[in-house]
Design a protein around this motif. Structure first.
Motif, PDB file in Angstrom:
ATOM      1  N   GLU A   1      19.355  44.283  60.952  1.00 39.84           N
ATOM      2  CA  GLU A   1      19.318  43.173  61.918  1.00 39.84           C
ATOM      3  C   GLU A   1      18.693  43.624  63.239  1.00 39.84           C
ATOM      4  O   GLU A   1      17.922  42.882  63.848  1.00 39.84           O
ATOM      5  CB  GLU A   1      20.722  42.608  62.167  1.00 39.84           C
ATOM      6  N   GLU A   2      19.018  44.838  63.667  1.00 40.68           N
ATOM      7  CA  GLU A   2      18.415  45.382  64.892  1.00 40.68           C
ATOM      8  C   GLU A   2      16.911  45.554  64.727  1.00 40.68           C
ATOM      9  O   GLU A   2      16.133  45.221  65.622  1.00 40.68           O
ATOM     10  CB  GLU A   2      19.054  46.726  65.244  1.00 40.68           C
TER      11      GLU A   2
ATOM     12  N   ALA B   1      13.831  43.675  66.721  1.00 36.20           N
ATOM     13  CA  ALA B   1      12.733  44.411  67.360  1.00 36.20           C
ATOM     14  C   ALA B   1      11.386  43.899  66.865  1.00 36.20           C
ATOM     15  O   ALA B   1      10.445  43.725  67.657  1.00 36.20           O
ATOM     16  CB  ALA B   1      12.871  45.909  67.094  1.00 36.20           C
ATOM     17  N   ILE B   2      11.278  43.627  65.571  1.00 31.95           N
ATOM     18  CA  ILE B   2      10.032  43.103  65.023  1.00 31.95           C
ATOM     19  C   ILE B   2       9.758  41.707  65.570  1.00 31.95           C
ATOM     20  O   ILE B   2       8.621  41.379  65.935  1.00 31.95           O
ATOM     21  CB  ILE B   2      10.065  43.117  63.486  1.00 31.95           C
TER      22      ILE B   2
ATOM     23  N   SER C   1       6.582  38.176  69.108  1.00 31.22           N
ATOM     24  CA  SER C   1       6.554  37.329  70.301  1.00 31.22           C
ATOM     25  C   SER C   1       5.588  37.884  71.343  1.00 31.22           C
ATOM     26  O   SER C   1       4.830  37.136  71.970  1.00 31.22           O
ATOM     27  CB  SER C   1       7.962  37.209  70.878  1.00 31.22           C
ATOM     28  N   ASP C   2       5.600  39.191  71.520  1.00 32.57           N
ATOM     29  CA  ASP C   2       4.688  39.829  72.472  1.00 32.57           C
ATOM     30  C   ASP C   2       3.231  39.610  72.084  1.00 32.57           C
ATOM     31  O   ASP C   2       2.380  39.381  72.953  1.00 32.57           O
ATOM     32  CB  ASP C   2       4.981  41.327  72.589  1.00 32.57           C
TER      33      ASP C   2
END
Length: 80
Positions: free
Chosen positions: A22-23, A27-28, A33-34
């Motif tokens: 999940e972490e 992060a992905i 989004s970036d």
């Protein structure tokens, strides 16, 4: 009772693996989004890019079917 302890240990390991995944997923998602933000800063439409990404995931026949339905609906409401 030993089986219960083993099952509890195994369950804990599964939960910890899920939490790590999940972490990683978060992060992905942040990285994606970036990329959309960077593309938008360069003048691209992020909403259209998301649509293109979604369409590229589709099978050819699904895409053709969707396009035909969109054209049918557009014609029905006078957008053709």
């Amino acid at each position: 009772m030993a089986d219960g302890a083993i099952a509890a240990d195994q369950l804990k390991l599964f939960i910890e693996r899920i939490e790590r995944l999940e972490e990683e997923k978060k992060a992905i998602a942040d990285d994606i989004s970036d990329v959309y933000k960077e593309a938008k800063a360069n003048g691209y439409d992020a909403k259209i890019m998301r649509t293109i990404v979604r369409l590229r995931k589709m099978e050819s026949h699904e895409l053709q079917e969707q396009d035909a339905l969109i054209e049918t609906y557009r014609a029905a409401v006078g957008l053709s």
